[in-house]
Every structure is written in C-alpha cells, then in structure tokens.
Design an enzyme around this catalytic site. Sequence first.
Site, short mmCIF file in Angstrom:
data_model
loop_
_atom_site.label_atom_id
_atom_site.label_comp_id
_atom_site.label_asym_id
_atom_site.label_seq_id
_atom_site.Cartn_x
_atom_site.Cartn_y
_atom_site.Cartn_z
N ASP A 111 -1.40 4.74 -6.47
CA ASP A 111 0.03 4.61 -6.16
C ASP A 111 0.83 5.78 -6.71
OD1 ASP A 111 -1.09 1.75 -6.07
OD2 ASP A 111 0.83 1.68 -5.01
N GLY A 118 0.88 -1.17 0.00
CA GLY A 118 0.00 0.00 0.00
C GLY A 118 0.91 1.22 0.00
N ALA A 119 0.68 2.13 -0.96
CA ALA A 119 1.64 3.21 -1.19
C ALA A 119 1.96 4.02 0.07
CB ALA A 119 1.14 4.10 -2.32
N LYS A 158 -3.70 -0.57 -8.46
CA LYS A 158 -3.60 -2.02 -8.66
C LYS A 158 -4.21 -2.46 -9.99
CE LYS A 158 -2.00 -4.39 -6.63
NZ LYS A 158 -0.61 -4.76 -6.97
N GLN A 209 -5.45 -8.90 -2.57
CA GLN A 209 -5.50 -7.88 -1.50
C GLN A 209 -6.94 -7.56 -1.11
OE1 GLN A 209 -3.57 -7.73 -4.21
NE2 GLN A 209 -1.65 -6.65 -3.85
O1 MRU Z 1 0.72 -4.02 -4.71
P1 MRU Z 1 0.08 -3.29 -3.57
O2 MRU Z 1 -0.74 -4.17 -2.69
O3 MRU Z 1 1.07 -2.45 -2.78
O4 MRU Z 1 -0.91 -2.28 -4.29
C1 MRU Z 1 -1.65 -1.39 -3.49
C2 MRU Z 1 -2.61 -0.56 -4.23
O5 MRU Z 1 -2.72 -0.60 -5.43
C3 MRU Z 1 -3.38 0.43 -3.39
O6 MRU Z 1 -4.64 0.67 -3.93
C4 MRU Z 1 -2.61 1.76 -3.35
O7 MRU Z 1 -1.27 1.54 -2.96
C5 MRU Z 1 -3.22 2.74 -2.41
S1 MRU Z 1 -3.11 2.28 -0.73
C6 MRU Z 1 -3.83 3.55 0.14
#
Ligand code: MRU
Length: 341
Positions: free
Chosen positions: A232, A50-51, A243, A191
């Site tokens: 992200d 999660g970013a 994602k 996720q």
């Molecule tokens: O690969 P991940 O699980 O890190 O991807 C996460 C996402 O795409 C989330 O939607 C994004 O990071 C926003 S988290 C507030």
Amino acid sequence: MQTVDHVRLSEDEEELVILDQTQLPNRQVYLRLRTREELYRAIKELQIRGAPAIGIFAGFAMYVLARQYPREGFLARFREDADYLNSSRPTAVNLSWALRRMTHAAEESGGDLAALRSECQAILEEDIAMCTAISEHGLSLLKEGDGVLTHCNAGPIATSRYGTAIGPILLAQEKGIRLRAYCDETRPLLQGARLTSWELSRAGVDTTLLCDNMAATVMSQGKIQFCFVGCDRVAMNGDAANKIGTYGVAILAKHFNIPFYVLGPTSIIDRSCPTGKGIPVELRDEEEIRSKWYREPMAPKGVKCFNPAFDVTDHSLIAGIITEKGICRPPYTESLKALFE
Ligand code: MRU
C-alpha cells in the site's frame, strides 16, 4: 484471462459503476455512485479496495464530481472534494497520488472536463501497463510446479488487470505454466478467502486457502518456494506497508529461507517517506474483529480489540521489490532512488 469490469463510468458518465467487493464471492453486485458521500463511503467501507484500484477509483470519482460543479467556484469545490475523499483511508498512497494528479489537471486546464476525463483514463491505462510489466518481472523468477504464498488480495480487482502479487501466477496460468497458489484467508476482512481464492480458482489456478496461522506449517512442509505480496506504500528504505499479517509472513519466510517479494507499481513508493516509521496505519472498527461475517458475535460484547488494517514489513526481510521498471534489490536506499533518476 477472464476479466471483471470492476470500476467504470456509466454510459452517460454521470455515475461511477463499481463491483461491490464486500459482496464477493457470493454475489456480483454493481453499485452506481454519484454523490461525494457515496464515493467516500465506497472507499471507507471497502466496496472498492486495493491500493491501485483505490487510485483508479479516485480519478474517476473526481471526474464524476467535477461534472456536477458550476463554473463559478469550480476549483475550490474540486479541491474541497479531493481533500474529503483523501480523508477516507490513510495508508494506500495511491489515493492521495491520484487525487493530486486530478487536482493538478484541474488547475492546469482551468477545470476543463475533457482534460479531467483524459487524466483519469490515463491513470487506468498506466495501471494496466504497470500490472502487465510487474507480472512479467515476477514470472521471470518462477518455474513450473513452484508454490507461491500470498496474503490479502493484490489481484485484478485490487488493480486494473492481472494484479500485482498474483499477477505472475495468473500470467503463468495463461502461458500454460502450472503453479500452486496458497492464499492466507486474511483476518479480519477475509480478502484472501473471499477475493484472492475466488480470482485464482476461477482462472483455473491450483489454489489452496489457508487460515492465517497455517503459513508456518505449509512452509515447513516445503510447499512454498516464494512469498509474493502487494503493498500500500513503500518507504525509500524499502520498508513496505501491506495488509496486517504480512509482516508475520515475512518473518516466517526468513526462518524457512523462502524469498519474500513485495510487488507494486512505482506510484506506491512514497518519496516523502524515508522509513516505514512515517507510514500512517489505519485503525479500523473493532466490530470487524468481534462480530463481522458471523451469524453471532464471536467475542464477548465490548471486549477491547486492536484492529490495525496494515503492518509495515522491515526492509531487511524483503528479497526484492518488483515494480513495472524491474526488480529492485537491497540496499533499497539506492535501488529505489535509482528508479526516479
Ligand atoms: O484493506 P485493503 O483490502 O484495501 O488492503 C489491500 C492490501 O493490503 C493489498 O495487498 C494492497 O493494497 C495491494 S493491492 C495491489
């Protein structure tokens, strides 16, 4: 709201303690990380993900590493480890953003540990405030009974508190406003199934888990009034990376006339990136598609797979970008620019 302590320093501040997100929802396992290799692996293998959470983690990680450096060559070691952590995942801009902040604090203070400690704490506290503001702005759009579809996980464990995309839903729940949440399972790493449906259902939200290919059906049945997704990285024209699968949800939402919103802190907006074409998209191990999570491989051994971790949703499909400073509307070239003026 029941919070989970998912990123924190150990009591002696020698280690970073994280909730291993790859083990959820079945086990709540905490990892203690100290070496640069362990810290790198935690990001790469999505033990932390999660970013915004990656950014918070990177801040504390640099502090834990900095405590191990001798005075001599301190800044060179600091910069080298920041570059190393930065190479773990390319898309979430918060990683390089947090590492830049920590490197700047190290340079400005001449490697003072107290300054580094307060910088990583500031990154965490700013994120808590940002998530709360984003959740309030998002909630201002919703009313009792609305159905909200989300993709991937942009909840408390992907951030600090509340989350971004599911923040308005959790805040509504706290205020006694009943919403209906629909979570895409989010292949290949699940996720949505493992994390979002866990976070929402333990908060008592009316939660329905969907396979990724079911969104059109629930939209056509009138069950979805809004799509809320995290991000992200957002380019200055409003193109938003999130994602893999998010772009498809946005196209469906357009077809069914459902407003599609992207939620994220202003730190996710990449001012050096004019359009989504400049956003680097991570390619991940093909085994995640062929065999991960299943007792037996679910595809022929060695079959060619394409596994981009993210996609970039075109700004024309986005009804609004909800940041801590408010809701930006098209044209994003103007509304995003105004955030920084
Ligand atoms: O690969 P991940 O699980 O890190 O991807 C996460 C996402 O795409 C989330 O939607 C994004 O990071 C926003 S988290 C507030």
